[in-house]
Design a protein around this motif. Sequence first.
Motif, PDB file in Angstrom:
ATOM      1  N   ALA A 168       0.796  -1.400  -0.210  1.00  0.00           N
ATOM      2  CA  ALA A 168       0.037   0.227  -0.159  1.00  0.00           C
ATOM      3  C   ALA A 168       0.912   1.326  -0.220  1.00  0.00           C
ATOM      4  CB  ALA A 168      -1.297  -0.152   0.983  1.00  0.00           C
ATOM      5  N   GLN A 169       1.025   1.680  -1.333  1.00  0.00           N
ATOM      6  CA  GLN A 169       2.523   3.132  -1.161  1.00  0.00           C
ATOM      7  C   GLN A 169       0.569   4.394  -1.036  1.00  0.00           C
ATOM      8  OE1 GLN A 169       4.460   0.719  -4.254  1.00  0.00           O
ATOM      9  NE2 GLN A 169       4.274   2.306  -5.030  1.00  0.00           N
ATOM     10  N   LYS A 170       1.864   5.857  -1.596  1.00  0.00           N
ATOM     11  CA  LYS A 170       1.040   7.018  -1.047  1.00  0.00           C
ATOM     12  C   LYS A 170      -0.361   7.308  -2.071  1.00  0.00           C
ATOM     13  CE  LYS A 170       1.995  11.567  -1.311  1.00  0.00           C
ATOM     14  NZ  LYS A 170       2.767  12.642  -1.850  1.00  0.00           N
ATOM     15  N   LYS A 171      -0.571   5.983  -3.280  1.00  0.00           N
ATOM     16  CA  LYS A 171      -1.880   6.259  -3.401  1.00  0.00           C
ATOM     17  C   LYS A 171      -2.553   5.205  -4.122  1.00  0.00           C
ATOM     18  CE  LYS A 171      -0.748  11.447  -5.830  1.00  0.00           C
ATOM     19  NZ  LYS A 171      -0.121  11.976  -7.008  1.00  0.00           N
ATOM     20  N   SER A 172      -2.203   4.231  -4.463  1.00  0.00           N
ATOM     21  CA  SER A 172      -2.294   2.918  -5.229  1.00  0.00           C
ATOM     22  C   SER A 172      -1.680   2.065  -4.261  1.00  0.00           C
ATOM     23  CB  SER A 172      -2.872   2.928  -6.413  1.00  0.00           C
ATOM     24  OG  SER A 172      -1.456   2.949  -6.846  1.00  0.00           O
ATOM     25  N   VAL A 173      -2.021   1.391  -4.148  1.00  0.00           N
ATOM     26  CA  VAL A 173      -2.208  -0.603  -4.444  1.00  0.00           C
ATOM     27  C   VAL A 173      -0.799  -1.011  -5.596  1.00  0.00           C
ATOM     28  CG1 VAL A 173      -1.941  -2.922  -2.969  1.00  0.00           C
ATOM     29  CG2 VAL A 173      -3.790  -0.258  -2.199  1.00  0.00           C
ATOM     30  N   PHE A 174       0.209  -1.480  -4.794  1.00  0.00           N
ATOM     31  CA  PHE A 174       1.097  -1.975  -5.937  1.00  0.00           C
ATOM     32  C   PHE A 174       1.129  -4.161  -5.440  1.00  0.00           C
ATOM     33  CE2 PHE A 174       1.375   2.026  -6.988  1.00  0.00           C
ATOM     34  CZ  PHE A 174       1.685   1.807  -8.248  1.00  0.00           C
ATOM     35  N   ILE A 175       1.436  -4.734  -6.564  1.00  0.00           N
ATOM     36  CA  ILE A 175       1.764  -6.025  -6.835  1.00  0.00           C
ATOM     37  C   ILE A 175       2.890  -6.234  -7.078  1.00  0.00           C
ATOM     38  CG2 ILE A 175       0.987  -8.502  -7.009  1.00  0.00           C
ATOM     39  CD1 ILE A 175      -1.873  -7.942  -6.546  1.00  0.00           C
ATOM     40  N   TYR A 176       4.123  -7.128  -7.044  1.00  0.00           N
ATOM     41  CA  TYR A 176       5.148  -7.002  -6.913  1.00  0.00           C
ATOM     42  C   TYR A 176       5.609  -8.788  -6.739  1.00  0.00           C
ATOM     43  CZ  TYR A 176       6.195  -2.180  -6.153  1.00  0.00           C
ATOM     44  OH  TYR A 176       6.036  -0.623  -5.562  1.00  0.00           O
ATOM     45  N   ASP A 177       6.546  -9.432  -7.431  1.00  0.00           N
ATOM     46  CA  ASP A 177       6.905 -10.575  -7.436  1.00  0.00           C
ATOM     47  C   ASP A 177       7.902 -10.836  -6.584  1.00  0.00           C
ATOM     48  OD1 ASP A 177       8.798  -9.576  -8.795  1.00  0.00           O
ATOM     49  OD2 ASP A 177       8.325 -10.399 -10.679  1.00  0.00           O
ATOM     50  N   ASP A 178       8.838 -11.965  -6.338  1.00  0.00           N
ATOM     51  CA  ASP A 178      10.057 -12.253  -5.777  1.00  0.00           C
ATOM     52  C   ASP A 178      11.304 -11.496  -5.895  1.00  0.00           C
ATOM     53  OD1 ASP A 178       9.873 -14.063  -7.759  1.00  0.00           O
ATOM     54  OD2 ASP A 178      10.805 -15.715  -6.053  1.00  0.00           O
ATOM     55  N   THR A 179      11.566 -11.169  -7.462  1.00  0.00           N
ATOM     56  CA  THR A 179      12.839 -10.407  -7.765  1.00  0.00           C
ATOM     57  C   THR A 179      12.421  -9.061  -7.345  1.00  0.00           C
ATOM     58  OG1 THR A 179      11.635 -10.090 -10.074  1.00  0.00           O
ATOM     59  CG2 THR A 179      12.739 -11.880  -9.512  1.00  0.00           C
ATOM     60  N   GLY A 180      11.349  -8.470  -7.384  1.00  0.00           N
ATOM     61  CA  GLY A 180      10.881  -6.417  -6.991  1.00  0.00           C
ATOM     62  C   GLY A 180      10.492  -6.358  -7.943  1.00  0.00           C
ATOM     63  N   ALA A 181       9.609  -7.081  -8.978  1.00  0.00           N
ATOM     64  CA  ALA A 181       9.102  -6.141 -10.335  1.00  0.00           C
ATOM     65  C   ALA A 181       7.702  -6.128 -10.030  1.00  0.00           C
ATOM     66  CB  ALA A 181       9.329  -7.361 -11.557  1.00  0.00           C
ATOM     67  N   GLU A 182       7.553  -4.906 -11.009  1.00  0.00           N
ATOM     68  CA  GLU A 182       6.055  -4.674 -10.374  1.00  0.00           C
ATOM     69  C   GLU A 182       5.005  -6.035 -11.408  1.00  0.00           C
ATOM     70  OE1 GLU A 182       3.464  -0.502 -11.664  1.00  0.00           O
ATOM     71  OE2 GLU A 182       5.297  -0.225 -11.014  1.00  0.00           O
ATOM     72  N   MET A 183       3.933  -6.092 -11.184  1.00  0.00           N
ATOM     73  CA  MET A 183       2.878  -6.650 -11.803  1.00  0.00           C
ATOM     74  C   MET A 183       1.637  -6.196 -11.764  1.00  0.00           C
ATOM     75  SD  MET A 183       4.310 -10.463  -9.899  1.00  0.00           S
ATOM     76  CE  MET A 183       2.632 -11.101 -11.063  1.00  0.00           C
ATOM     77  N   HIS A 184       1.241  -5.592 -11.189  1.00  0.00           N
ATOM     78  CA  HIS A 184       0.065  -4.898 -11.167  1.00  0.00           C
ATOM     79  C   HIS A 184      -0.632  -3.560 -10.889  1.00  0.00           C
ATOM     80  CE1 HIS A 184      -4.103  -4.985 -12.521  1.00  0.00           C
ATOM     81  NE2 HIS A 184      -4.382  -5.241 -11.364  1.00  0.00           N
ATOM     82  N   CYS A 185      -1.077  -3.228 -10.766  1.00  0.00           N
ATOM     83  CA  CYS A 185      -1.941  -2.381 -10.342  1.00  0.00           C
ATOM     84  C   CYS A 185      -3.107  -1.585  -9.980  1.00  0.00           C
ATOM     85  CB  CYS A 185      -0.940  -0.623 -11.123  1.00  0.00           C
ATOM     86  SG  CYS A 185      -1.654   0.721  -9.588  1.00  0.00           S
ATOM     87  N   LEU A 186      -3.794  -1.968  -8.504  1.00  0.00           N
ATOM     88  CA  LEU A 186      -4.695  -1.917  -8.416  1.00  0.00           C
ATOM     89  C   LEU A 186      -5.566  -0.342  -7.890  1.00  0.00           C
ATOM     90  CD1 LEU A 186      -4.967  -4.496  -5.307  1.00  0.00           C
ATOM     91  CD2 LEU A 186      -5.150  -4.963  -8.036  1.00  0.00           C
ATOM     92  N   HIS A 187      -7.139  -0.614  -7.651  1.00  0.00           N
ATOM     93  CA  HIS A 187      -7.485   0.691  -7.749  1.00  0.00           C
ATOM     94  C   HIS A 187      -7.135   1.562  -7.214  1.00  0.00           C
ATOM     95  CE1 HIS A 187      -8.147  -2.299  -4.771  1.00  0.00           C
ATOM     96  NE2 HIS A 187      -8.440  -0.942  -3.531  1.00  0.00           N
ATOM     97  N   LYS A 188      -6.900   3.235  -7.329  1.00  0.00           N
ATOM     98  CA  LYS A 188      -6.422   4.458  -7.121  1.00  0.00           C
ATOM     99  C   LYS A 188      -7.269   5.036  -5.742  1.00  0.00           C
ATOM    100  CE  LYS A 188      -3.462   4.467 -10.785  1.00  0.00           C
ATOM    101  NZ  LYS A 188      -2.073   4.768 -10.606  1.00  0.00           N
ATOM    102  N   HIS A 189      -6.658   4.827  -4.713  1.00  0.00           N
ATOM    103  CA  HIS A 189      -7.437   5.284  -3.565  1.00  0.00           C
ATOM    104  C   HIS A 189      -6.194   4.780  -2.204  1.00  0.00           C
ATOM    105  CE1 HIS A 189      -9.331   2.177  -0.505  1.00  0.00           C
ATOM    106  NE2 HIS A 189      -9.554   1.511  -1.776  1.00  0.00           N
TER     107      HIS A 189
END
Length: 500
Positions: A168-189
């Motif tokens: 849970a970051q400043k403006k939205s929720v991000f999903i990462y894998d075990d290598t630190g790569a960003e996989m998905h960005c969820l709803h903006k709140h």
Amino acid sequence: MEETTPQAKPRKKTKMTVKSIPTDKYLRGGRASTKGLHDKKLRAQLRDEEKQYEEVAKRAAWRELLLPEEAGGVEAEGMEKTYQFQQKHICSAVDFASAQKGYQLSLKQFGPYSMDYTRDGRFLLLGGQKGHLAAMDWQSQKLLCEVNVNETVRCVRFLHIHNMFAVAQKKSVFIYDDTGAEMHCLHKHPVMSMEYLPYHFLLATAGSNGHLCYQDTSTGRLVADHNVRLGRLSCMTQNPRNAVVHLGHQNGVVSLWTPSSGKPQVSMLTHTGAVISLAIDRSGNYMATGGLDGQLRVWDLRTYKTLHTYHTPQPARSLSISQRGLLAAGCTTDIRVWRDCLGSYSSSTYLQHHFSGQQLSEVQFCPYEDVIGVGHSAGFTSLLVPGAGEANFDALEHNPFATKKQKQEKEVKQLLEKIQPELITVDTSSVQHLAKSSQAQDEDDEEETVRDHFRPRHRTKGRSSAANRHRRIQSVRDQERRERIRKAQKTKRKEKKKKN
């Protein structure tokens, strides 16, 4: 004369049988008495049920041989108190492997830290408020990934496997894998806290705008978005028994939510001030709440009544309940642990630890380990708490030593056994009462109509017995059903002719 020494008789080998194992603690009460019962069928049914209960107790006692490990603990002698023991005393008394589980990570630059353990207790996820993320196998001290997102991090949670985690970051929720790569960005709140429901593949998020959202991580679909209408949502937890989400509010109320309902299922007034921390034990029967009024209360979720009240020097900002029922409260600079405090009142603390010059942000017990993790402003600390974790684990449910192939197979089985969000209810017994199908409902309606307009005449010479009356009603019912089917077939034929 030659002296003869007596030979020792060989001992007979005794086999361990089910009958030789005590089964008293697995029996629920005494046997049901059949004296005075004149109904033979009822007596036979009670005898069969008692035999089944005894067989289940014997099997449970026999499986005790497969659970050799026992939970430990700290015991004081004489005038000593267990809360007087410091971590250096505990580490010097345990074996070398257990002493290595108590360590400290100095990360003063990016704190305070939030953290999360996997369900098998093998992996650890750390999230610094200033953007630092690290996933590691804490038992082997192997780092999986380490990145800096250059953004505020409020909460971190593992998903169904250790290879994926949500941040849970400043403006939205991000999903990462075990290598630190960003996989998905969820709803903006803006999200303040998160909980993951592993059996439903749902990520529940609570935001500062007062919205509770359920996101399906297997399909990416937004399942539900509830407006709580009680202001900022700063703390939440889930009931592991029924997957109901508990939210703490600023007016001292704790509300229970499900994805299928836009209104709270239950609302409880728990504190006179704001609720800042929540925790539920793994049986789902007890809930601990911490408020700004400096009180820590234990509630019974079966009756929604308070059981015990404890006082802390500062408000408990984070709560956690271990698998063995130990309750930990993270205050501003202290952590206090109580033992046997849920079902009964505990007059004194079990263990306590002071962090000088550091502000605690989150505490969490590690599953299947006598360890509690503490995230604070100076980094992360792992403390030893003997008797906290479950000594024996179910390899089919949580296996800390699973191979790569076993983990892959488990992920596929979890997807196949995924539970739909509509089945999340406060009362789990209501799932057993399924609605009848349309065909079964039509048959019931037909039977009621037949009984209403047809009453068989009374016949003499024993021809109006209950069985004969039922046969006559059944014959009339079958005849009306045949006529109804014939009419339906005629209407279908006429419709086909019109189309042609």
